[in-house]
Design a protein around this motif. Structure first.
Motif, PDB file in Angstrom:
ATOM      1  N   ASN A 173       0.699  -1.226   0.129  1.00  0.00           N
ATOM      2  CA  ASN A 173      -0.057  -0.120   0.072  1.00  0.00           C
ATOM      3  C   ASN A 173       0.916   1.319  -0.001  1.00  0.00           C
ATOM      4  O   ASN A 173       1.940   1.517   0.376  1.00  0.00           O
ATOM      5  CB  ASN A 173      -0.808  -0.151   1.210  1.00  0.00           C
ATOM      6  CG  ASN A 173      -2.171   0.878   0.902  1.00  0.00           C
ATOM      7  OD1 ASN A 173      -2.329   1.442  -0.035  1.00  0.00           O
ATOM      8  ND2 ASN A 173      -3.207   0.390   1.904  1.00  0.00           N
ATOM      9  N   TRP A 174       0.030   2.541  -0.308  1.00  0.00           N
ATOM     10  CA  TRP A 174       0.970   3.560  -0.360  1.00  0.00           C
ATOM     11  C   TRP A 174       1.287   4.082   1.133  1.00  0.00           C
ATOM     12  O   TRP A 174       0.540   3.595   1.821  1.00  0.00           O
ATOM     13  CB  TRP A 174      -0.028   4.746  -1.082  1.00  0.00           C
ATOM     14  CG  TRP A 174      -0.126   4.736  -2.217  1.00  0.00           C
ATOM     15  CD1 TRP A 174      -1.366   4.360  -3.103  1.00  0.00           C
ATOM     16  CD2 TRP A 174       0.595   5.013  -3.398  1.00  0.00           C
ATOM     17  NE1 TRP A 174      -1.140   4.290  -4.285  1.00  0.00           N
ATOM     18  CE2 TRP A 174       0.041   4.956  -4.569  1.00  0.00           C
ATOM     19  CE3 TRP A 174       1.925   5.908  -3.148  1.00  0.00           C
ATOM     20  CZ2 TRP A 174       0.775   5.420  -5.847  1.00  0.00           C
ATOM     21  CZ3 TRP A 174       2.719   6.093  -4.496  1.00  0.00           C
ATOM     22  CH2 TRP A 174       1.926   5.931  -5.727  1.00  0.00           C
ATOM     23  N   HIS A 175       2.385   4.428   1.155  1.00  0.00           N
ATOM     24  CA  HIS A 175       2.868   5.005   2.488  1.00  0.00           C
ATOM     25  C   HIS A 175       4.393   5.793   2.331  1.00  0.00           C
ATOM     26  O   HIS A 175       4.932   5.795   1.307  1.00  0.00           O
ATOM     27  CB  HIS A 175       3.349   3.534   3.495  1.00  0.00           C
ATOM     28  CG  HIS A 175       4.381   3.100   3.039  1.00  0.00           C
ATOM     29  ND1 HIS A 175       4.430   2.152   1.859  1.00  0.00           N
ATOM     30  CD2 HIS A 175       5.889   2.832   3.368  1.00  0.00           C
ATOM     31  CE1 HIS A 175       5.453   1.285   1.509  1.00  0.00           C
ATOM     32  NE2 HIS A 175       6.366   1.984   2.473  1.00  0.00           N
ATOM     33  N   SER A 176       4.702   6.530   3.456  1.00  0.00           N
ATOM     34  CA  SER A 176       5.816   7.131   3.668  1.00  0.00           C
ATOM     35  C   SER A 176       6.874   6.104   4.640  1.00  0.00           C
ATOM     36  O   SER A 176       6.160   6.054   5.740  1.00  0.00           O
ATOM     37  CB  SER A 176       5.602   8.505   4.113  1.00  0.00           C
ATOM     38  OG  SER A 176       6.787   9.087   4.835  1.00  0.00           O
ATOM     39  N   ASP A 177       7.844   5.794   4.318  1.00  0.00           N
ATOM     40  CA  ASP A 177       8.807   5.423   5.340  1.00  0.00           C
ATOM     41  C   ASP A 177       8.995   6.051   6.453  1.00  0.00           C
ATOM     42  O   ASP A 177       9.012   5.476   7.604  1.00  0.00           O
ATOM     43  CB  ASP A 177      10.063   4.823   4.514  1.00  0.00           C
ATOM     44  CG  ASP A 177       9.938   3.709   3.585  1.00  0.00           C
ATOM     45  OD1 ASP A 177       9.187   2.849   3.551  1.00  0.00           O
ATOM     46  OD2 ASP A 177      10.829   3.752   2.690  1.00  0.00           O
ATOM     47  N   PHE A 178       9.365   7.612   6.310  1.00  0.00           N
ATOM     48  CA  PHE A 178       9.611   8.017   7.531  1.00  0.00           C
ATOM     49  C   PHE A 178       8.341   8.133   8.503  1.00  0.00           C
ATOM     50  O   PHE A 178       8.576   8.207   9.752  1.00  0.00           O
ATOM     51  CB  PHE A 178       9.704   9.479   6.970  1.00  0.00           C
ATOM     52  CG  PHE A 178       9.868  10.548   8.296  1.00  0.00           C
ATOM     53  CD1 PHE A 178      10.984  10.473   8.943  1.00  0.00           C
ATOM     54  CD2 PHE A 178       8.737  11.433   8.563  1.00  0.00           C
ATOM     55  CE1 PHE A 178      11.251  11.388  10.205  1.00  0.00           C
ATOM     56  CE2 PHE A 178       8.995  12.177   9.850  1.00  0.00           C
ATOM     57  CZ  PHE A 178      10.187  12.365  10.303  1.00  0.00           C
ATOM     58  N   GLU A 179       7.159   8.003   8.132  1.00  0.00           N
ATOM     59  CA  GLU A 179       5.907   7.895   8.727  1.00  0.00           C
ATOM     60  C   GLU A 179       6.102   6.909   9.625  1.00  0.00           C
ATOM     61  O   GLU A 179       5.799   7.002  11.106  1.00  0.00           O
ATOM     62  CB  GLU A 179       4.679   8.073   8.068  1.00  0.00           C
ATOM     63  CG  GLU A 179       3.534   8.382   8.837  1.00  0.00           C
ATOM     64  CD  GLU A 179       3.026   6.963   9.646  1.00  0.00           C
ATOM     65  OE1 GLU A 179       2.059   7.321  10.663  1.00  0.00           O
ATOM     66  OE2 GLU A 179       3.165   5.781   9.263  1.00  0.00           O
ATOM     67  N   THR A 180       6.368   5.805   9.230  1.00  0.00           N
ATOM     68  CA  THR A 180       6.591   4.572  10.069  1.00  0.00           C
ATOM     69  C   THR A 180       7.947   4.733  10.864  1.00  0.00           C
ATOM     70  O   THR A 180       7.821   4.293  12.094  1.00  0.00           O
ATOM     71  CB  THR A 180       6.686   3.375   9.131  1.00  0.00           C
ATOM     72  OG1 THR A 180       5.427   2.978   8.480  1.00  0.00           O
ATOM     73  CG2 THR A 180       7.194   2.146  10.102  1.00  0.00           C
TER      74      THR A 180
END
Length: 328
Positions: A173-180
């Motif tokens: 799915n769409w995501h920002s690695d930094f968010e995680t």
């Protein structure tokens, strides 16, 4: 494999960075949360402006040209075709195939299988599992490029091999690695860059990485509390830390979607906050890459900003991490 090893603790790099006179915000290891996420209620705005510079080491020596750094600044990613080839690429692929087929790695925490099978889709901490991959992680063509982008000597925050088998490899799915990494690892600022070396030809049918150019300059807060041990399910199918459909639609309408494609041996560099995703592999051709995340020493992770506890060491290495397969 012949590599050009460059020490990661280079005094001159620190000196040059200190002389840039840049406007980079002072780093802090405090618990100040500049990017709140995993919220209980929808925020007033779908996105918030990035508060960190993108390219921080433009005056440092390295393999990237001024034009390449400007492209990375603008788009949040850069594809370099044919970084390695020939015997070097063949030997690297042989090494990776051997790692992925080791029975003792199957069903270990650092080995992630496909949601509906026991076939390995990701193997983590690979720079600790292979001398060849450890050397590649410190090769100036890779680590030197990361240094130019993040502006200082890097350390490996995470490494992994990703593999999508033909016909069976699932999407992500769409995501920002930094968010995680911010929410679950405690990474304070957007001072990390990912380097993905493609090991098989990437084409439109085998699930190449899709990115939203320009999305790295906006942070998308996500909704939903982080469950305990979220990594055990999120590495197979991410459900928490996913941007809303409204935010994604707005960013795609503004920037579009790109999917860098090319022959095996190309290198994709992308900012830690660039939104990306991939489709399932519906072709007979496997898709594989080896992936290194480079972080600044002064941006090392602390307490998670939106999770009960920090993720295991195979997912989030510290600069002095001593992780081994026996500990993971």
């Amino acid at each position: 494999m012949t590599v050009t090893n460059t020490p990661l603790n280079v005094v001159t790099a620190h000196k040059q960075f200190s002389e840039l006179g840049d406007t980079l915000s002072t780093q802090t290891t405090s618990a100040q949360d500049l990017y709140p996420t995993r919220l209980a209620e929808a925020p007033a705005s779908l996105t918030q402006p990035r508060q960190d510079a993108v390219v921080k080491g433009g005056k440092l020596d390295g393999p990237l040209s001024k034009a390449q750094l400007e492209e990375f600044e603008r788009k949040g990613f850069l594809f370099i075709p044919n970084l390695i080839s020939g015997d070097e690429l063949e030997e690297l692929c042989d090494d990776i195939t051997e790692l992925m087929n080791r029975d003792e790695f199957r069903n270990r925490e650092f080995s992630i299988t496909e949601p509906e099978s026991n076939e390995i889709r990701s193997l983590f901490a690979v720079h600790k599992l292979s001398e060849r991959l450890g050397a590649l992680a410190s090769d100036d063509r890779v680590a030197g490029a990361a240094r130019q982008i993040i502006g200082d000597d890097p350390y490996i925050h995470q490494s992994r091999i990703n593999y999508k088998p033909g016909f069976a490899g699932k999407g992500f799915n769409w995501h920002s690695d930094f968010e995680t990494w911010h929410a679950e690892d405690g990474m304070p600022r957007m001072d990390a860059v990912s380097a993905s070396l493609i090991l098989t030809d990437n084409h439109e049918f085998n699930g190449p990485l899709m990115l939203i150019p320009g999305s790295h300059k906006e942070f998308v807060p996500c909704l939903g509390e982080t469950p305990k041990d979220n990594h055990k399910s999120s590495l197979k199918a991410q459900e928490v830390g996913v941007p809303s459909a409204e935010a994604l639609s707005e960013l795609v309408a503004k920037h579009g979607i790109e999917a860098p494609k090319g022959k095996a041996g190309g290198l994709l560099l992308f900012d830690c906050n660039t939104l990306h995703a991939s489709n399932a592999n519906l072709s007979p051709d496997p898709r594989s890459n080896v992936f290194f995340v480079f972080n600044r020493l002064d941006n090392r992770c602390g307490e998670p900003f939106a999770a009960p506890k920090q993720r295991p060491g195979f997912l989030a290495h510290g600069p002095d991490a001593n992780w081994s397969p026996q500990s993971g």
